[in-house]
Design an enzyme around this catalytic site. Sequence first.
Site, PDB file in Angstrom:
ATOM      1  N   GLY A  10       0.830  -1.207   0.000  1.00 47.20           N
ATOM      2  CA  GLY A  10       0.000   0.000   0.000  1.00 47.20           C
ATOM      3  C   GLY A  10       0.862   1.254   0.000  1.00 47.20           C
ATOM      4  CE  LYS A  11       4.353   2.132   5.664  1.00 51.36           C
ATOM      5  NZ  LYS A  11       5.551   1.960   6.521  1.00 51.36           N
ATOM      6  CD  GLU A  32       9.082  -0.799  12.560  1.00 50.25           C
ATOM      7  OE1 GLU A  32       8.411  -0.338  13.496  1.00 50.25           O
ATOM      8  OE2 GLU A  32       8.670  -0.864  11.386  1.00 50.25           O
ATOM      9  CG  ASP A  61       8.281   3.864  11.329  1.00 52.04           C
ATOM     10  OD1 ASP A  61       7.677   2.802  11.059  1.00 52.04           O
ATOM     11  OD2 ASP A  61       8.513   4.212  12.499  1.00 52.04           O
ATOM     12  CG  PHE A 165      -2.368   0.617   3.337  1.00 54.17           C
ATOM     13  CD1 PHE A 165      -1.584   0.550   4.482  1.00 54.17           C
ATOM     14  CD2 PHE A 165      -2.134   1.656   2.446  1.00 54.17           C
ATOM     15  CE1 PHE A 165      -0.593   1.489   4.720  1.00 54.17           C
ATOM     16  CE2 PHE A 165      -1.138   2.595   2.677  1.00 54.17           C
ATOM     17  CZ  PHE A 165      -0.360   2.510   3.821  1.00 54.17           C
ATOM     18  N   GLY A 166      -4.470  -0.525   5.886  1.00 55.28           N
ATOM     19  CA  GLY A 166      -4.278  -0.282   7.320  1.00 55.28           C
ATOM     20  C   GLY A 166      -5.479   0.396   7.972  1.00 55.28           C
ATOM     21  CG  ASP A 168      -5.929   4.476   4.524  1.00 50.59           C
ATOM     22  OD1 ASP A 168      -5.448   5.343   5.274  1.00 50.59           O
ATOM     23  OD2 ASP A 168      -5.363   4.073   3.496  1.00 50.59           O
ATOM     24  NE  ARG A 192       3.343   6.140   3.129  1.00 49.57           N
ATOM     25  CZ  ARG A 192       2.344   5.731   3.898  1.00 49.57           C
ATOM     26  NH1 ARG A 192       1.090   5.835   3.487  1.00 49.57           N
ATOM     27  NH2 ARG A 192       2.582   5.204   5.076  1.00 49.57           N
TER      28      ARG A 192
END
Length: 210
Positions: A10-11, A32, A61, A165-166, A168, A192
């Site tokens: 998605g990113k 991380e 990130d 995604f995520g 959203d 982003r």
Amino acid sequence: MLAYVTTNPGKVREAVDYLGDDVAQLDFDYAEIQSADLGPIAARGAREAYRHADGPVLVDDAGLFVDALEGFPGPYSSYVEETVGIERVQTLVAAEDEHRAAFRCVLAYCDGEGFDASPDPIDRADRTEAAATGPDDGSSAELPVKLFEGVVRGRIVEPRGDGGFGYDPIFEHNGKTMAEMTTEEKNAVSHRGRALAKFAEWYPERSDAE
Ligand code: ITT
């Protein structure tokens, strides 16, 4: 060619939509570190990814910071999405009086070279958070990393939309959830998109100098 370091397709979709075909996904899972801020996590990831790729890298990130939950899940957003799920995050926030939240994104760029002074933050690995991560392997702690940050504010709502995604579907900005936006619409307002805009303004000069 610039490596966009993430395991999240998605990113990549959003980065390619913004930056074009000069970027390609590098599916690399960097370690991380524990930090309340995204900057040190992304900076450390960029150093590790640069060592791995041996070429210019951009690490992304991001996280959801809910006002009523003192910024939780923040840097733990990925773990919380996988374990609890976004519907239960929404239920948790719905029980609070305050539903406002922010999405934050930090892009960390590393190509092994230093940077001139500029308004964008530069992470030289001399932060206290970096010190708290314990002994480094010594091979790249000094590598400078340039950080580009983007924030969007909105509120947590019942899930709507199939895009993105995520988190959203539960994040609403200007009457639409981010899952109800096209990639282009989301990039125009998102955390982003804002970080990518700062990066895209700076990067051509850097890549011309190479
Ligand atoms: P990488 O670390 O490999 O890039 P990730 O998905 O784990 O992939 P993050 O740690 O940055 O990436 O993501 C934190 C969480 O926030 C994760 O659950 C994402 O799905 C979510 N997230 C990040 N950006 C988002 C966006 O634009 N919209 C919705 N959720 C997002």
